[in-house]
Design a protein around this motif. Structure first.
Motif, PDB file in Angstrom:
ATOM      1  N   ALA A  15       0.819  -1.219   0.000  1.00 44.47           N
ATOM      2  CA  ALA A  15       0.000   0.000   0.000  1.00 44.47           C
ATOM      3  C   ALA A  15       0.847   1.262   0.000  1.00 44.47           C
ATOM      4  CB  ALA A  15      -0.923  -0.013   1.218  1.00 44.47           C
ATOM      5  N   GLY A  48      -7.439   8.974   1.972  1.00 45.57           N
ATOM      6  CA  GLY A  48      -6.957   7.914   2.839  1.00 45.57           C
ATOM      7  C   GLY A  48      -7.918   7.675   3.977  1.00 45.57           C
ATOM      8  N   SER A  67      -5.127   5.692  -0.271  1.00 40.57           N
ATOM      9  CA  SER A  67      -5.571   4.374  -0.708  1.00 40.57           C
ATOM     10  C   SER A  67      -6.581   4.463  -1.850  1.00 40.57           C
ATOM     11  CB  SER A  67      -6.205   3.610   0.467  1.00 40.57           C
ATOM     12  OG  SER A  67      -7.343   4.316   0.953  1.00 40.57           O
ATOM     13  N   ARG A  91      -8.838   2.143  -6.354  1.00 37.95           N
ATOM     14  CA  ARG A  91      -8.737   1.814  -4.925  1.00 37.95           C
ATOM     15  C   ARG A  91      -7.676   0.751  -4.671  1.00 37.95           C
ATOM     16  NH1 ARG A  91     -14.286   0.318  -2.216  1.00 37.95           N
ATOM     17  NH2 ARG A  91     -12.978   0.681  -0.367  1.00 37.95           N
ATOM     18  N   TYR A  92      -6.940   0.940  -3.567  1.00 38.91           N
ATOM     19  CA  TYR A  92      -6.076  -0.120  -3.028  1.00 38.91           C
ATOM     20  C   TYR A  92      -6.780  -0.634  -1.786  1.00 38.91           C
ATOM     21  CZ  TYR A  92      -1.884  -2.651  -1.552  1.00 38.91           C
ATOM     22  OH  TYR A  92      -0.990  -3.633  -1.209  1.00 38.91           O
ATOM     23  N   SER A 139      -6.721  -3.095   1.226  1.00 32.24           N
ATOM     24  CA  SER A 139      -5.844  -3.959   2.019  1.00 32.24           C
ATOM     25  C   SER A 139      -6.639  -5.154   2.537  1.00 32.24           C
ATOM     26  CB  SER A 139      -5.248  -3.179   3.192  1.00 32.24           C
ATOM     27  OG  SER A 139      -4.422  -2.132   2.713  1.00 32.24           O
TER      28      SER A 139
END
Length: 517
Positions: free
Chosen positions: A46, A119, A129, A156-157, A159
């Motif tokens: 990330a 974020g 993110s 989008r990242y 997690s």
């Protein structure tokens, strides 16, 4: 040295029935309905997401041939514009207001966008993110063709045990979302790009070649668009059997580069040139600095580069062994500058000085565009005639009187080439850095020759439609003192004398009527 292979890009369409996937973005006011489009494994941490998406922000042209580039209008980390989308559990961290410039402004309009990095709002120092792209359009206005049919687009990242990348959108009404739709195919390409950028950040990827080292990208692209419109008609009137699309747009690109190079080179020595009439905002280059003794295009071939420069008000000449079919179809002003001549560099000695040549005059700028046998002579002639500079774009590998062979032709040992262990690395040769190919070795040899002839070596990978787009530019001398100049001229004279003694250089007979004189 082997490099780690990028993991395979394995995208999957998002399915509304998949209850195991993370929920879509949720706006603060619940007005916007976000639709997940496509996802893939992230394959990078990330912490690198911001580096990866910064490429998407600043270089949208890498993903669309219809986009020329983007220009950043403003950037803020507070007081975000009201049109920026807000979300539950996400806080805006940075917003870039950019403008997308189309490659064909006569067909497509430009478009401003907000690029907002967000974020997790519950973290003390949140990492970005999510990137949200928001087009700025007037009420009732339509988006340009190159932009997907959405009011917002999010990268989008997410997690998780296996982190994923996902693209979500707020589609415009009646926009198809199936896997064969234009929106899905656009997102497929964008996600692939993001995956590649993230992996590149992880492995410290370095571009093979660097563009715009000498002439900045923005003024080059802006002027190229103008020149393309002024000269694209030459495609329809092409007289040669070669591909007009390649040759016309390649020479438009080279002419654009030269015009901007000369503007910078001769700026200090020349006042604003008003010889071409009143200053015009539509043709400012006609008043820009230029070579004091004009240009000489060695081995000008079809004469197109000479024609474009002449048509734009630049004085110069083109010479070649034979007249091409195109020559007779150019305007009178161009035809007067094209000459059939078999140049013999070995005749240019102290007893027959270059100054006696009608075009090799002090201050001339030499052009060697795929000049073949004349390619190695370009820096030599530039020193002999006290040229103001030169541009050489090598293609076929020739030495002074034979084909280049890397096992036989050693590098010249000028001061820079000898002292700098990174000489080859400084030449922007591209490839994997090994420089083992014959063409790479030839370019290194040419660069060492330029140093030997007293020129500071500068290299550029030109933005032209050719695989042979590497150029070496001489615009500064390596020496200032008179005794150094004497030594350089002695070395150059020795090159000419050695070629003459070997007796292998043969000037080809001019073809056509010029060969009968």
């Amino acid at each position: 040295m082997s490099t780690q292979a990028r993991p395979r890009y394995t995208p999957s369409p998002c399915s509304p029935e998949d209850r195991s996937s993370p929920p879509p973005l949720e706006g603060e006011d619940n007005v916007l309905v976000w639709t997940p489009i496509i996802w893939c494994p992230a394959d990078f941490p990330a912490e690198l997401f911001e580096i990866a998406v910064s490429q998407l922000i600043h270089h949208p042209e890498y993903n669309s041939t219809l986009i020329l580039r983007s220009e950043t209008l403003s950037e803020t980390t507070s007081d975000f514009p009201s049109s920026v989308a807000l979300f539950k559990n996400l806080c805006p961290l940075r917003n870039v207001h950019r403008k997308l410039l189309p490659r064909r402004p006569g067909r497509d309009a430009g478009l401003e966008q907000h690029c907002t990095l967000l974020g997790p709002s519950l973290e003390e120092s949140p990492l970005p993110s999510t990137l949200v792209l928001t087009p700025i359009v007037d009420l009732g206005a339509s988006l340009p063709y190159y932009h997907p049919a959405v009011s917002h687009l999010a990268f989008r990242y997410i997690s998780a045990e296996t982190p994923i990348l996902r693209i979500e959108a707020v589609p415009l009404p009646s926009t198809p979302l199936d896997v064969n739709s234009r929106l899905y195919r656009t997102c497929l390409a964008l996600l692939d790009t993001l995956h590649r950028y993230g992996w590149g950040a992880l492995t410290n990827y370095k571009k093979r070649v660097a563009h715009d080292c000498i002439v900045p990208r923005e003024p080059y692209q802006d002027l190229y668009l103008v020149m393309r419109e002024r000269h694209k008609h030459l495609v329809d009137t092409w007289q040669e059997v070669t591909d007009p699309l390649k040759h016309v747009f390649e020479d438009i690109g080279i002419a654009t580069f030269l015009i901007l190079l000369w503007k910078d080179m001769y700026r200090a020595a020349q006042p604003l040139n008003d010889d071409n009439g009143p200053l015009s905002v539509n043709e400012p280059w006609k008043h820009w600095p230029r070579p004091p003794a004009g240009f000489l295009d060695l081995g000008c071939g079809n004469g197109l580069l000479t024609h474009i420069l002449t048509a734009e008000g630049y004085h110069g000449h083109g010479i070649d062994l034979r007249a091409r079919t195109s020559w007779a179809h150019y305007p009178d002003a161009t035809r007067a500058q094209l000459h059939v001549e078999a140049l013999d560099p070995t005749a240019l000695t102290s007893s027959s000085t270059p100054a006696s040549h009608p075009y090799l005059r002090p201050g001339v700028f030499l052009i060697g565009n795929h000049a073949d046998e004349l390619t190695p002579w370009v820096p030599v002639l530039a020193t002999l005639c006290n040229a103001s500079g030169y541009l050489s774009i090598p293609c076929c590998a020739w030495t002074f009187d034979a084909r280049y062979e890397r096992s036989r032709d050693a590098l010249y040992r000028g001061a820079d080439a000898d002292a700098d262990a990174g000489f080859a690395e400084s030449l922007n040769l591209g490839g994997d850095g090994g420089h083992a190919s014959s063409y790479s070795m030839y370019r290194i040899w040419l660069a060492s020759l330029s140093v030997h002839c007293g020129w500071k070596v500068e290299c550029e990978t030109l933005r032209i439609p050719s695989t042979r787009n590497w150029a070496i530019i001489g615009r500064e001398r390596t020496h200032c003192e008179a005794e150094d100049d004497v030594e350089v001229r002695r070395r150059v004279a020795q090159i000419v004398e050695d070629v003459r003694v070997r007796g292998m250089f043969k000037t080809r007979r001019p073809e056509g009527k010029a060969g009968d004189h």
